[in-house]
Write an enzyme that holds these catalytic residues in place. Structure first.
Site, PDB file in Angstrom:
ATOM      1  N   TYR A   1      -2.209  -0.867  10.034  1.00 56.43           N
ATOM      2  CA  TYR A   1      -2.244  -1.404   8.678  1.00 56.43           C
ATOM      3  C   TYR A   1      -0.932  -1.121   7.957  1.00 56.43           C
ATOM      4  O   TYR A   1      -0.348  -2.015   7.312  1.00 56.43           O
ATOM      5  CB  TYR A   1      -3.417  -0.793   7.922  1.00 56.43           C
TER       6      TYR A   1
ATOM      7  N   SER B   1       0.842  -1.196   0.000  1.00 60.31           N
ATOM      8  CA  SER B   1       0.000   0.000   0.000  1.00 60.31           C
ATOM      9  C   SER B   1       0.876   1.245   0.000  1.00 60.31           C
ATOM     10  O   SER B   1       1.954   1.252   0.609  1.00 60.31           O
ATOM     11  CB  SER B   1      -0.894   0.010   1.246  1.00 60.31           C
TER      12      SER B   1
END
Length: 253
Positions: free
Chosen positions: A160, A147
């Site tokens: 995350y 990401s």
């Protein structure tokens, strides 16, 4: 153009969003694709049916990747179905896409939440790779979906982002480890991508996410899948250990 005829691929978390687009794209290029899912059996079935209707080859494999026995469950099904479809358990392409996402500000993070995120997003991919290495031939491909949040600060996404940072370390170190076998290992890092969730149907939210990209748009999953297909192809044979920014310029600042 990528050509994956006679190749086999496993895409984890492939029942929707980016994973689905990757599975569909690899199948269009000729690969036999194992469509992994955790709980979305109906959605995974629709992916498989769609691939087959378009002339491609695919089958579904189910496993929860958080629990301790998840990787074993995945590979028991995967190996059996590869053998059934091809007469071999060879796996040419592994795409670690499955992941758990959620928000929690730094002061709200619990140990249980952290452990669950780490188990799904970092521990599971490591042991999926470990288990797959006996099936992946020389010149195989491993692609980890990370990401842009590992390079872009968003305090509510710190857990995350930490787990995805760990995933990127798998790429870095295994690329060196597997270099002698010409197995490439690369990271693809999307930004805001329409995964079909309700959030993207809210005009104000979509507009805000669009402004993060240099292109002023939210990405469609196919844009990420196109990059993965290239990295899975013979044309990407000299790329390994790389962080490929597919955030649409979000990381430009």
């Amino acid at each position: 153009m990528p050509n994956l005829t006679d190749k086999t691929a496993l895409v984890t978390g492939a029942s929707r969003g980016i994973g689905r687009a990757i599975a569909e794209r690899l199948a269009r290029e000729g690969a036999l694709v194992a469509v992994h899912y955790g709980t979305g059996g109906e959605a995974a079935g629709q992916v498989v049916d769609g691939i087959r209707a378009a002339g491609g080859r695919a089958f579904a494999v189910q496993a929860e990747l958080g629990p301790a026995d998840g990787v074993d469950t995945l590979f028991e099904s995967l190996e059996a179905q590869l053998e059934e479809h091809t007469g071999s358990t060879r796996l040419d392409i592994l795409v670690n896409n499955a992941g758990l996402m959620g928000t929690a500000l730094p002061g709200e993070i619990t140990g249980e939440w952290f452990d669950r995120m780490m188990a799904v997003n970092a521990k599971a991919p490591l042991f999926v790779v470990q288990r797959a290495l006996s099936l992946i031939p020389d010149h195989g491909r491993i692609i980890n979906i990370s990401s842009g949040l590992t390079r872009f600060a968003a305090p509510e996404q710190v857990t995350y982002a930490m787990t995805k940072g760990a995933l990127e370390q798998i790429t870095l170190h295994l690329a060196r480890h597997l270099g002698e076998r010409r197995i490439t290992v690369n990271t693809v890092a999307p930004g805001s991508t329409d995964n079909g969730s309700a959030l993207f149907q809210i005009p104000a939210a979509r507009a805000a996410m669009s402004q993060l990209s240099a292109f002023g748009e939210v990405a469609e999953p196919a844009a990420i899948a196109d990059v993965v297909a290239f990295l899975a192809s013979a044309d990407a044979r000299w790329i390994t250990g790389s962080f490929v920014d597919t955030s649409g310029g979000t990381l430009l600042g």
